[in-house]
Design a protein around this motif. Structure first.
Motif, PDB file in Angstrom:
ATOM      1  N   ALA A  23      36.471  20.429  48.023  1.00  0.00           N
ATOM      2  CA  ALA A  23      35.067  20.743  48.261  1.00  0.00           C
ATOM      3  C   ALA A  23      34.164  20.136  47.199  1.00  0.00           C
ATOM      4  O   ALA A  23      34.595  19.793  46.098  1.00  0.00           O
ATOM      5  CB  ALA A  23      34.868  22.265  48.301  1.00  0.00           C
ATOM      6  N   ASP A  65      36.804  29.664  59.307  1.00  0.00           N
ATOM      7  CA  ASP A  65      35.941  30.296  58.296  1.00  0.00           C
ATOM      8  C   ASP A  65      35.577  31.713  58.715  1.00  0.00           C
ATOM      9  O   ASP A  65      35.559  32.646  57.902  1.00  0.00           O
ATOM     10  CB  ASP A  65      34.669  29.477  58.088  1.00  0.00           C
ATOM     11  CG  ASP A  65      34.924  28.179  57.339  1.00  0.00           C
ATOM     12  OD1 ASP A  65      35.965  28.067  56.677  1.00  0.00           O
ATOM     13  OD2 ASP A  65      34.071  27.272  57.421  1.00  0.00           O
ATOM     14  N   ARG A  67      46.706  27.139  53.420  1.00  0.00           N
ATOM     15  CA  ARG A  67      45.358  26.633  53.703  1.00  0.00           C
ATOM     16  C   ARG A  67      44.680  26.285  52.384  1.00  0.00           C
ATOM     17  O   ARG A  67      44.595  27.104  51.488  1.00  0.00           O
ATOM     18  CB  ARG A  67      44.534  27.702  54.437  1.00  0.00           C
ATOM     19  CG  ARG A  67      45.047  28.039  55.836  1.00  0.00           C
ATOM     20  CD  ARG A  67      44.448  29.346  56.325  1.00  0.00           C
ATOM     21  NE  ARG A  67      44.891  30.461  55.496  1.00  0.00           N
ATOM     22  CZ  ARG A  67      44.128  31.501  55.163  1.00  0.00           C
ATOM     23  NH1 ARG A  67      42.869  31.580  55.566  1.00  0.00           N
ATOM     24  NH2 ARG A  67      44.620  32.464  54.403  1.00  0.00           N
ATOM     25  N   TYR A 124      33.216  20.690  52.564  1.00  0.00           N
ATOM     26  CA  TYR A 124      34.659  20.759  52.354  1.00  0.00           C
ATOM     27  C   TYR A 124      35.431  20.050  53.459  1.00  0.00           C
ATOM     28  O   TYR A 124      34.921  19.834  54.568  1.00  0.00           O
ATOM     29  CB  TYR A 124      35.118  22.218  52.273  1.00  0.00           C
ATOM     30  CG  TYR A 124      35.024  22.952  53.590  1.00  0.00           C
ATOM     31  CD1 TYR A 124      36.083  22.952  54.494  1.00  0.00           C
ATOM     32  CD2 TYR A 124      33.872  23.639  53.949  1.00  0.00           C
ATOM     33  CE1 TYR A 124      35.988  23.613  55.709  1.00  0.00           C
ATOM     34  CE2 TYR A 124      33.766  24.305  55.161  1.00  0.00           C
ATOM     35  CZ  TYR A 124      34.835  24.289  56.039  1.00  0.00           C
ATOM     36  OH  TYR A 124      34.735  24.927  57.248  1.00  0.00           O
ATOM     37  N   ILE A 125      36.669  19.709  53.141  1.00  0.00           N
ATOM     38  CA  ILE A 125      37.660  19.257  54.113  1.00  0.00           C
ATOM     39  C   ILE A 125      38.852  20.197  53.998  1.00  0.00           C
ATOM     40  O   ILE A 125      39.363  20.436  52.899  1.00  0.00           O
ATOM     41  CB  ILE A 125      38.113  17.810  53.852  1.00  0.00           C
ATOM     42  CG1 ILE A 125      36.939  16.850  54.000  1.00  0.00           C
ATOM     43  CG2 ILE A 125      39.240  17.416  54.807  1.00  0.00           C
ATOM     44  CD1 ILE A 125      37.294  15.411  53.664  1.00  0.00           C
ATOM     45  N   ARG A 126      39.294  20.733  55.125  1.00  0.00           N
ATOM     46  CA  ARG A 126      40.396  21.695  55.124  1.00  0.00           C
ATOM     47  C   ARG A 126      41.727  20.981  55.394  1.00  0.00           C
ATOM     48  O   ARG A 126      41.811  20.076  56.214  1.00  0.00           O
ATOM     49  CB  ARG A 126      40.154  22.768  56.180  1.00  0.00           C
ATOM     50  CG  ARG A 126      41.313  23.759  56.335  1.00  0.00           C
ATOM     51  CD  ARG A 126      40.957  24.899  57.266  1.00  0.00           C
ATOM     52  NE  ARG A 126      40.033  25.829  56.607  1.00  0.00           N
ATOM     53  CZ  ARG A 126      38.820  26.117  57.072  1.00  0.00           C
ATOM     54  NH1 ARG A 126      38.358  25.539  58.163  1.00  0.00           N
ATOM     55  NH2 ARG A 126      38.044  26.977  56.420  1.00  0.00           N
ATOM     56  N   HIS A 127      42.764  21.449  54.686  1.00  0.00           N
ATOM     57  CA  HIS A 127      44.130  20.976  54.911  1.00  0.00           C
ATOM     58  C   HIS A 127      45.014  22.183  55.156  1.00  0.00           C
ATOM     59  O   HIS A 127      44.934  23.177  54.427  1.00  0.00           O
ATOM     60  CB  HIS A 127      44.632  20.189  53.700  1.00  0.00           C
ATOM     61  CG  HIS A 127      46.105  19.900  53.731  1.00  0.00           C
ATOM     62  ND1 HIS A 127      46.646  18.904  54.506  1.00  0.00           N
ATOM     63  CD2 HIS A 127      47.154  20.501  53.095  1.00  0.00           C
ATOM     64  CE1 HIS A 127      47.949  18.881  54.343  1.00  0.00           C
ATOM     65  NE2 HIS A 127      48.293  19.843  53.495  1.00  0.00           N
ATOM     66  N   SER A 158      38.863  22.511  44.344  1.00  0.00           N
ATOM     67  CA  SER A 158      39.760  22.890  45.436  1.00  0.00           C
ATOM     68  C   SER A 158      39.770  24.406  45.549  1.00  0.00           C
ATOM     69  O   SER A 158      39.679  25.110  44.543  1.00  0.00           O
ATOM     70  CB  SER A 158      41.187  22.388  45.191  1.00  0.00           C
ATOM     71  OG  SER A 158      41.262  20.986  45.228  1.00  0.00           O
ATOM     72  N   ASN A 164      36.713  24.400  62.218  1.00  0.00           N
ATOM     73  CA  ASN A 164      36.295  24.833  60.885  1.00  0.00           C
ATOM     74  C   ASN A 164      35.487  26.121  60.968  1.00  0.00           C
ATOM     75  O   ASN A 164      35.671  27.050  60.177  1.00  0.00           O
ATOM     76  CB  ASN A 164      35.452  23.749  60.210  1.00  0.00           C
ATOM     77  CG  ASN A 164      36.288  22.673  59.556  1.00  0.00           C
ATOM     78  OD1 ASN A 164      37.443  22.894  59.215  1.00  0.00           O
ATOM     79  ND2 ASN A 164      35.709  21.500  59.369  1.00  0.00           N
ATOM     80  N   GLN A 188      43.471  29.302  49.791  1.00  0.00           N
ATOM     81  CA  GLN A 188      43.236  30.511  50.568  1.00  0.00           C
ATOM     82  C   GLN A 188      44.434  31.456  50.616  1.00  0.00           C
ATOM     83  O   GLN A 188      44.268  32.618  50.956  1.00  0.00           O
ATOM     84  CB  GLN A 188      42.840  30.119  52.005  1.00  0.00           C
ATOM     85  CG  GLN A 188      41.568  29.289  52.109  1.00  0.00           C
ATOM     86  CD  GLN A 188      40.313  30.085  51.816  1.00  0.00           C
ATOM     87  OE1 GLN A 188      40.346  31.327  51.778  1.00  0.00           O
ATOM     88  NE2 GLN A 188      39.200  29.407  51.626  1.00  0.00           N
ATOM     89  N   GLU A 239      34.760  16.653  60.478  1.00  0.00           N
ATOM     90  CA  GLU A 239      35.739  17.331  59.622  1.00  0.00           C
ATOM     91  C   GLU A 239      35.128  17.851  58.330  1.00  0.00           C
ATOM     92  O   GLU A 239      35.753  18.646  57.624  1.00  0.00           O
ATOM     93  CB  GLU A 239      36.888  16.373  59.295  1.00  0.00           C
ATOM     94  CG  GLU A 239      37.811  16.098  60.467  1.00  0.00           C
ATOM     95  CD  GLU A 239      39.013  15.283  60.042  1.00  0.00           C
ATOM     96  OE1 GLU A 239      39.952  15.869  59.475  1.00  0.00           O
ATOM     97  OE2 GLU A 239      38.999  14.063  60.268  1.00  0.00           O
ATOM     98  N   GLU A 267      41.284  23.812  50.720  1.00  0.00           N
ATOM     99  CA  GLU A 267      40.112  22.982  50.970  1.00  0.00           C
ATOM    100  C   GLU A 267      39.728  22.235  49.713  1.00  0.00           C
ATOM    101  O   GLU A 267      39.757  22.803  48.618  1.00  0.00           O
ATOM    102  CB  GLU A 267      38.918  23.846  51.427  1.00  0.00           C
ATOM    103  CG  GLU A 267      39.120  24.539  52.759  1.00  0.00           C
ATOM    104  CD  GLU A 267      38.993  26.037  52.684  1.00  0.00           C
ATOM    105  OE1 GLU A 267      39.488  26.702  53.617  1.00  0.00           O
ATOM    106  OE2 GLU A 267      38.440  26.553  51.693  1.00  0.00           O
TER     107      GLU A 267
END
Length: 315
Positions: free
Chosen positions: A229, A22, A225, A171-174, A210, A18, A213, A241, A227
């Motif tokens: 949040a 970032d 990408r 946040y969690i990133r996907h 959300s 992460n 990106q 995570e 996230e």
């Protein structure tokens, strides 16, 4: 014991990845060599290169190169006042010749031709476009003030340009496809809320959102990408995570909508393809966002009340 160690290791790896993703997203104009990014992730350069590829599905060099080119393509489409050389430097390329070679290799045409045609179509090879195909905004009328009724999509959209304050986000990133996948969003938000609730972060005024990106018209769905949040106090600590980062804030073109899930694309199309060209604004590099203002499970019609937010700056 082995399971506990494995889970602790996975959470530590997630936290480090992460940090480095970032960092890359916020420093595309800066040198992003392997040694620098390995130091951000606190891994040795040798191991970090392999770990990054396993985590993201791309080599470090390919990931950075793709993000730089996609930002450049976006700027070429929307920012007609900056030269191609200026855009190349802003996106981290050493010079115009290196950028020209890289851009043509990626998109099949020159940066100048891309700008001329204003290409921004979803996952289409630009050199395969026919003359009768719609190339982004190339067939829209010249800049003019439009009414609240969106002409081409017939979606009533009241757009306000407003300043959104900076904030701290958990946040969690996907990485991967997410369009229309309500089960994915429920799972990610469920994970985020399960972490936040015992920490006292889910009060009645909790603000969650959300962040997107990538431009879906430039980036393949497998590499998107996103996230989910939650706005949190500035002193909140990351946890596996669950990453913590600053939301930059700034000017956004916003519209509050109450929709069913199938209406999502039309709302964004109305904002970007219809309102934007005649607005006097252009997109900025910050991520697009959606703030969620209700629980659709408790809505009588199962509708989502959402504020869609497109980052902008004056032309």
């Amino acid at each position: 014991m082995v399971a506990e160690v494995s889970e602790a290791t996975r959470r530590e790896y997630a936290a480090r990845m992460n940090r480095v993703v970032d960092y890359i997203q916020g420093h595309l104009a800066d040198p992003l060599d392997l040694g620098r990014l390995a130091a951000v992730a606190c891994f040795s350069p040798f191991h970090f290169h392999r770990l990054f590829r396993a985590w993201t599905g791309e080599t470090l060099q390919a990931f950075v190169h793709r993000l730089r080119l996609e930002r450049a393509a976006q700027l070429l489409t929307f920012d007609r006042f900056r030269s191609i050389s200026e855009i190349a430097l802003e996106c981290g390329f050493s010079g115009s010749s290196a950028f020209a070679r890289a851009f043509k290799a990626a998109f099949g045409i020159s940066a100048g031709e891309w700008r001329k045609r204003k290409i921004c179509q979803a996952n289409r090879k630009p050199w395969e476009d026919r003359e009768d195909a719609s190339l982004g905004f190339s067939k829209l009328a010249g800049p003019r003030v439009r009414g609240k009724e969106i002409l081409m999509t017939n979606v009533p959209l009241e757009v306000k340009v407003r300043h959104i304050a900076p904030a701290t986000l958990a946040y969690i990133r996907h990485i991967g496809p997410y369009k229309g996948d309500t089960a994915l969003f429920r799972r990610l938000f469920g994970q985020l809320f399960a972490w936040a609730t015992p920490r006292g972060l889910m009060g009645p005024n909790a603000s969650y959102l959300s962040l997107f990106q990538d431009n879906p018209n430039l980036t393949a769905a497998a590499k998107h990408r996103m996230e989910v949040a939650l706005v949190v106090p500035a002193d909140t600590a990351p946890d596996g995570e669950i990453g913590i980062k600053a939301m930059e804030g700034g000017l956004y073109a916003t519209a509050c909508v109450r929709i069913i899930i199938q209406d999502y694309p039309a709302q964004w199309d109305a904002l970007v393809a219809e309102w934007l060209p005649g607005s006097g604004y252009q997109p900025d590099h910050r991520p697009a966002m959606e703030f969620y203002l209700n629980n659709p499970d408790t809505d009588p019609e199962g509708r989502y009340h959402i504020e869609i937010c497109l980052p902008v700056r004056p032309l």
